[in-house]
Design an enzyme around this catalytic site. Structure first.
Site, PDB file in Angstrom:
ATOM      1  N   HIS A  82       0.849  -1.199   0.000  1.00 23.20           N
ATOM      2  CA  HIS A  82       0.000   0.000   0.000  1.00 23.20           C
ATOM      3  C   HIS A  82       0.881   1.244   0.000  1.00 23.20           C
ATOM      4  CE1 HIS A  82      -3.439   2.563   0.897  1.00 23.20           C
ATOM      5  NE2 HIS A  82      -2.639   3.211   1.724  1.00 23.20           N
ATOM      6  N   ASP A 161     -15.397   2.526   7.277  1.00 19.44           N
ATOM      7  CA  ASP A 161     -14.357   3.489   6.910  1.00 19.44           C
ATOM      8  C   ASP A 161     -14.815   4.350   5.729  1.00 19.44           C
ATOM      9  OD1 ASP A 161     -11.606   4.634   6.802  1.00 19.44           O
ATOM     10  OD2 ASP A 161     -11.713   3.711   4.824  1.00 19.44           O
ATOM     11  N   ARG A 168     -15.395  12.679   7.349  1.00 15.47           N
ATOM     12  CA  ARG A 168     -14.190  13.415   7.779  1.00 15.47           C
ATOM     13  C   ARG A 168     -13.758  14.412   6.711  1.00 15.47           C
ATOM     14  NH1 ARG A 168     -10.296   8.890   8.194  1.00 15.47           N
ATOM     15  NH2 ARG A 168      -8.756  10.509   8.593  1.00 15.47           N
ATOM     16  N   SER A 183      -7.875   4.128   9.488  1.00 11.10           N
ATOM     17  CA  SER A 183      -8.622   4.082   8.228  1.00 11.10           C
ATOM     18  C   SER A 183      -7.876   3.224   7.192  1.00 11.10           C
ATOM     19  CB  SER A 183      -8.802   5.520   7.714  1.00 11.10           C
ATOM     20  OG  SER A 183      -9.149   5.546   6.364  1.00 11.10           O
ATOM     21  N   LYS A 187      -8.742  -1.235   5.949  1.00 12.57           N
ATOM     22  CA  LYS A 187      -8.911  -1.799   4.594  1.00 12.57           C
ATOM     23  C   LYS A 187      -7.847  -2.846   4.295  1.00 12.57           C
ATOM     24  CE  LYS A 187      -9.083   2.496   3.504  1.00 12.57           C
ATOM     25  NZ  LYS A 187      -9.288   3.893   3.180  1.00 12.57           N
TER      26      LYS A 187
HETATM   27  N1  URA Z   1      -6.283   7.477   3.100  1.00  5.24           N
HETATM   28  C1  URA Z   1      -7.188   6.704   3.743  1.00  5.24           C
HETATM   29  O1  URA Z   1      -7.535   5.628   3.271  1.00  5.24           O
HETATM   30  N2  URA Z   1      -7.681   7.148   4.898  1.00  5.24           N
HETATM   31  C2  URA Z   1      -7.328   8.319   5.468  1.00  5.24           C
HETATM   32  O2  URA Z   1      -7.822   8.642   6.535  1.00  5.24           O
HETATM   33  C3  URA Z   1      -6.400   9.109   4.787  1.00  5.24           C
HETATM   34  C4  URA Z   1      -5.887   8.666   3.609  1.00  5.24           C
END
Ligand code: URA
Length: 444
Positions: A82, A161, A168, A183, A187
């Site tokens: 990631h 999320d 957010r 967050s 995932k």
């Molecule tokens: N990328 C994400 O997946 N979540 C965040 O909170 C910020 C960047």
């Protein structure tokens, strides 16, 4: 339990319990907790923060809000990668076939996302017919057979999320470290891989502008991954100028293919090798960093990574011949050179400005439903540290309309800072965060 009390406790700086975190995430996902209460809690977290245990519990609660992919039908220990995102970041396109060529299964979920260019999936769609909309069984089968597959993130993956991030985004509560870490990791944990490497970018084109913040985010994410039973490490890499020379979907794919042919830009390849080394070591395929890096280099020299990339494109419906004939990939009708006016060294190339120029050309999305022009972008002919003379081409704009090209021109000129003295070399790799160096947290 009442959401009011949870907000109030956080407002007073108290730590939330596992039960409270589960209550608010479950309630919010089901629509039982309204946006206004969740917004108040997010703002309280921004002011009061969360400790390591709360952050871990939040990541786990969001992971469990939807499907957690069970990859046990895939043989071996599966890896995922990631990136926190940056301009010109085509690392996944180069790294994943190299890893797969070594027999290490890559089971990757990717997004499209908003931004200066598309996400990995948009880039792969430069190959006509390519699809990342795989059923789970097909995904498992492809990883077993090809050793790599990339699948779009499903709606069922960490839905809490998804909803919370959208909230957010409009309530100025994105930039809180624990919220970002939980967050991203919710995932990654839901995607089911056993081994995860994180590329945490820092610099003008990154989410984390300051190096110290990037390290802090990396540590928080590695801690979450470790406590959730994953093999995980994070590499902190430079994003003060775009990565490689190409910015824009098909231009980046072409650069990735060049890289798989052994002609990759030095900065991009340094990041690829640093991340790859972490994965090869974690997968137990090498005993030392040197051995891991040498194995990765061999996949480029003997073209097994290039062939693996072609095999992967074909397995997901794309036209494999374009891997060997990249000139057939989407190409913009207009090419406009950006000309330098002043002698000196390129000291800075503001990644964010270059990203904005790519967006102006139509190479990225401003809303989740906007379409992308895969052919447009910017090729940087000069990078930081290069000497430039008046009349030299700094960059080349690839556009579909002359008006858009002219608009992008101004941004690119502004992005380059030319100075008389040679700038200091900035290291690409700022450091690596491994679980051994992380303390604290709590086993789930
Ligand atoms: N990328 C994400 O997946 N979540 C965040 O909170 C910020 C960047």
């Amino acid at each position: 339990m009442r959401m009011y009390d949870i907000i109030n406790r956080k407002k007073m700086g108290q730590s939330l319990t596992r039960e409270e975190i589960r209550f608010m995430i479950d309630g919010y996902t089901k629509g039982e907790i309204p946006d206004y209460q969740m917004s108040a809690l997010m703002m309280a977290i921004c002011f009061q923060g969360m400790d390591e245990t709360e952050t871990l519990e939040l990541a786990l609660a969001m992971r469990d809000s939807g499907d957690v992919l069970d990859l046990s039908q895939i043989d071996g220990r599966k890896v995922d990668k990631h990136s926190t995102g940056g301009v010109g970041d085509k690392t996944s396109l180069v790294l994943t076939p190299m890893i797969a060529a070594l027999g290490i299964p890559v089971a990757k979920m990717s997004g499209r996302g908003l931004g200066h260019t598309g996400g990995t999936i948009d880039k792969l769609e430069c190959f006509p017919g390519f699809s990342a909309e795989l059923a789970k069984e097909q995904f498992f089968q492809n990883v077993n057979q090809v050793k790599m597959a990339i699948m779009g993130q499903t709606k069922e993956l960490a839905p809490a999320d998804k909803k919370l991030y959208a909230l957010r985004d409009v309530t100025a509560t994105v930039d809180q470290l624990s919220l970002i870490a939980s967050s991203i990791m919710s995932k990654k944990l839901a995607s089911g891989a056993d081994i995860i490497v994180l590329d945490v970018k820092t610099g003008s084109g990154a989410f984390m502008k300051q190096e110290a913040d990037a390290f802090a985010l990396a540590e928080e994410m590695v801690r979450i991954g470790k406590n959730a039973g994953k093999k995980i490490s994070a590499v902190i890499t430079d994003m003060d100028q775009p990565l490689g020379n190409a910015v824009g979907n098909s231009l980046e794919v072409k650069e990735a293919i060049l890289s798989l042919n052994g002609l990759g830009p030095a900065d991009l390849m340094e990041v690829v090798y640093a991340l790859g080394t972490e994965l090869v070591l974690a997968a137990g395929k090498a005993d030392s960093q040197e051995e891991a890096e040498e194995m990765l280099k061999q996949t480029i020299k003997n073209k097994t990574a290039l062939d693996k990339f072609a095999e992967f494109i074909e397995a997901q419906g794309g036209e494999k011949r374009m891997v060997y004939q990249p000139e057939l990939l989407p190409a913009a009708s207009i090419q406009l050179p950006v000309t330098n006016t002043q002698a000196g060294y390129a000291a800075k190339i503001q990644a964010e400005e270059i990203g904005q120029a790519s967006l102006l050309l139509g190479g990225g999305r401003t809303t989740k439903d906007s379409s992308i022009d895969l052919s447009v972008g910017i090729l940087l002919n000069k990078k930081r540290g290069d000497f430039v003379r008046p009349g030299d081409t700094l960059a080349t704009i690839y556009a579909s309309s002359i008006d858009q090209a002219k608009e992008a021109y101004g941004k690119i000129v502004c992005a380059y800072q030319i100075q008389p003295d040679m700038p200091e070399k900035i290291p690409m790799i700022k450091g690596v965060v491994r679980p051994q160096a992380i303390h604290g947290g709590k086993a789930p």
